[in-house]
Design a protein around this motif. Structure first.
Motif, PDB file in Angstrom:
ATOM      1  N   GLU A  48       0.870  -1.213  -0.012  1.00 20.69           N
ATOM      2  CA  GLU A  48      -0.122  -0.143  -0.029  1.00 20.69           C
ATOM      3  C   GLU A  48       0.854   1.268  -0.009  1.00 20.69           C
ATOM      4  OE1 GLU A  48      -3.561  -1.300   2.892  1.00 20.69           O
ATOM      5  OE2 GLU A  48      -2.070  -0.139   3.856  1.00 20.69           O
ATOM      6  N   TRP A  49       1.923   1.097   0.464  1.00 21.33           N
ATOM      7  CA  TRP A  49       2.926   2.393   0.829  1.00 21.33           C
ATOM      8  C   TRP A  49       2.321   3.480   1.490  1.00 21.33           C
ATOM      9  CZ3 TRP A  49       7.012  -0.109   0.365  1.00 21.33           C
ATOM     10  CH2 TRP A  49       7.178  -1.136  -0.402  1.00 21.33           C
ATOM     11  N   ARG A  50       1.391   3.040   2.474  1.00 23.40           N
ATOM     12  CA  ARG A  50       0.931   4.052   3.395  1.00 23.40           C
ATOM     13  C   ARG A  50       1.794   4.093   4.699  1.00 23.40           C
ATOM     14  NH1 ARG A  50      -5.745   4.011   2.412  1.00 23.40           N
ATOM     15  NH2 ARG A  50      -5.486   1.787   2.276  1.00 23.40           N
ATOM     16  N   GLU A 178      10.877   1.008  -9.038  1.00 25.73           N
ATOM     17  CA  GLU A 178      10.157   0.147 -10.102  1.00 25.73           C
ATOM     18  C   GLU A 178      10.003  -1.390  -9.654  1.00 25.73           C
ATOM     19  OE1 GLU A 178       8.603   1.081 -12.659  1.00 25.73           O
ATOM     20  OE2 GLU A 178       9.422   3.144 -13.301  1.00 25.73           O
ATOM     21  N   ALA A 179      11.156  -1.871  -9.024  1.00 28.34           N
ATOM     22  CA  ALA A 179      11.223  -3.297  -8.689  1.00 28.34           C
ATOM     23  C   ALA A 179      10.012  -3.729  -7.429  1.00 28.34           C
ATOM     24  CB  ALA A 179      12.566  -3.802  -8.256  1.00 28.34           C
ATOM     25  N   ALA A 180      10.053  -2.451  -6.505  1.00 33.14           N
ATOM     26  CA  ALA A 180       9.176  -2.572  -5.636  1.00 33.14           C
ATOM     27  C   ALA A 180       7.737  -2.488  -5.912  1.00 33.14           C
ATOM     28  CB  ALA A 180       9.434  -1.501  -4.454  1.00 33.14           C
ATOM     29  N   LEU A 181       7.544  -1.537  -6.950  1.00 27.85           N
ATOM     30  CA  LEU A 181       5.846  -1.277  -7.610  1.00 27.85           C
ATOM     31  C   LEU A 181       5.576  -2.547  -8.065  1.00 27.85           C
ATOM     32  CD1 LEU A 181       6.377   2.363  -8.743  1.00 27.85           C
ATOM     33  CD2 LEU A 181       4.988   1.534  -6.908  1.00 27.85           C
ATOM     34  N   ASP A 182       6.532  -3.324  -8.687  1.00 28.80           N
ATOM     35  CA  ASP A 182       6.179  -4.488  -9.734  1.00 28.80           C
ATOM     36  C   ASP A 182       6.215  -5.775  -8.705  1.00 28.80           C
ATOM     37  OD1 ASP A 182       6.223  -3.061 -11.921  1.00 28.80           O
ATOM     38  OD2 ASP A 182       8.238  -3.638 -12.549  1.00 28.80           O
ATOM     39  N   GLY A 183       6.281  -5.571  -7.332  1.00 30.50           N
ATOM     40  CA  GLY A 183       6.189  -6.897  -6.428  1.00 30.50           C
ATOM     41  C   GLY A 183       7.494  -7.402  -6.430  1.00 30.50           C
ATOM     42  N   LEU A 184       8.585  -7.285  -6.969  1.00 31.73           N
ATOM     43  CA  LEU A 184       9.772  -7.930  -7.074  1.00 31.73           C
ATOM     44  C   LEU A 184      10.537  -8.068  -5.672  1.00 31.73           C
ATOM     45  CD1 LEU A 184      11.089  -7.124 -10.467  1.00 31.73           C
ATOM     46  CD2 LEU A 184       9.591  -9.066  -9.971  1.00 31.73           C
ATOM     47  N   LEU A 185      10.282  -7.015  -4.827  1.00 30.73           N
ATOM     48  CA  LEU A 185      10.821  -6.946  -3.676  1.00 30.73           C
ATOM     49  C   LEU A 185      10.047  -7.170  -2.486  1.00 30.73           C
ATOM     50  CD1 LEU A 185      13.217  -3.642  -4.399  1.00 30.73           C
ATOM     51  CD2 LEU A 185      13.951  -6.019  -4.158  1.00 30.73           C
ATOM     52  N   ASP A 186       9.035  -8.001  -2.755  1.00 31.25           N
ATOM     53  CA  ASP A 186       8.019  -8.213  -1.644  1.00 31.25           C
ATOM     54  C   ASP A 186       8.334  -9.271  -0.496  1.00 31.25           C
ATOM     55  OD1 ASP A 186       5.156  -8.137  -0.788  1.00 31.25           O
ATOM     56  OD2 ASP A 186       5.382 -10.275  -1.085  1.00 31.25           O
TER      57      ASP A 186
END
Length: 281
Positions: A48-50, A178-186
């Motif tokens: 969510e990044w809140r 970009e990687a975080a937004l793409d879920g690659l660093l989840d």
């Protein structure tokens, strides 16, 4: 603003005071020192990044989390448990000390320590970029300048920022965003993988080599059982204390190899006169 209180039964040794002291000295993501017994922090809820805030207190073997914020506080609570390593069953951790006298001494010197520090793999990845070819102190200053009210910016914000940074760091920070937004660093995804596979996956992000990828998985996702193969200071400390190779020594640390490595790094910093938790690289 929503509020949420949750009690967590922590399995195995845990001291909030020891873990908090460790985090307050953790240069890459130092927790501000505060009076009182509670550990208090504000962070971004992954995905969510809140913003969410938490106050953590200890009552025996129970961790009491009091959360507030606009985001999903159940997600926030799970994230707190992950970055404080409260989600790990530590009941067999004393057995590692029974097998390894060096680790037993570390456990005695650092009672109840659980590795903590980075709120997310995303933040660990950004730190890895900021700390390339510079001192930890200088990287921490840059990170503080990028942060808003002590909180590192969300990936979408970081991606659009103008950076006055040398070399390819601006490019690499945008790649991390970009990687975080793409879920690659989840964190949940990385923790579900075998650590070696997770490290390889993180290395697909531009600017993150083997050293950085290990930091992201072992300290960002807080995977409890992996050996850092690219950590020279750990390798040196193992050579000093054991006189045997890390790969051989670390077999006795399963299933808490990350925990054992962090303990040894703390002991190294103390032995060499550093602060308690410079063990974060």
């Amino acid at each position: 603003m929503a509020h949420h209180r949750i009690e967590i039964a922590v399995q195995g040794p845990w001291s909030l005071a020891t873990s908090r002291l460790f985090w307050e000295g953790f240069t890459p993501s130092a927790l501000p020192a505060r009076k009182g017994e509670a550990l208090q922090s504000t962070f971004l809820v992954e995905g969510e990044w809140r913003r969410a805030s938490v106050s953590v207190t200890q009552r025996g073997a129970t961790a009491v989390l009091t959360l507030s914020g606009a985001g999903d506080l159940d997600l926030a609570a799970a994230q707190v448990c992950r970055f404080l390593a409260l989600d790990v069953d530590g009941r067999a951790w004393p057995d590692v000390g029974a097998r390894d006298p060096v680790i037993a001494a570390a456990q005695a010197e650092l009672p109840g320590l659980r590795p903590c520090g980075f709120y997310s793999p995303y933040e660990a990845a950004a730190w890895s970029v900021l700390s390339q070819r510079t001192s930890m102190a200088q990287a921490a200053q840059v990170k503080a300048r990028l942060s808003v009210d002590g909180v590192f910016p969300a990936p979408a914000v970081l991606r659009s920022m103008d950076f006055d940074l040398p070399g390819r760091k601006p490019e690499y920070l945008r790649a991390v965003a970009e990687a975080a937004l793409d879920g690659l660093l989840d964190a949940v995804t990385l923790r579900a993988m075998k650590p070696a596979a997770a490290v390889l996956a993180v290395q697909q992000v531009r600017g993150l080599g083997p050293f950085a990828a290990e930091l992201v998985v072992l300290r960002g996702a807080n995977a409890p059982d992996a050996v850092p193969h690219n950590e020279a200071r750990l390798t040196d400390e193992v050579a000093h204390r054991y006189g045997r190779p890390l790969a051989e020594v670390s077999e006795a640390w399963r299933p808490y190899r990350t925990w054992a490595a962090v303990h040894l790094r703390v002991l190294r910093e103390r032995r060499l006169g550093g602060v308690m938790a410079a063990a974060g690289r």
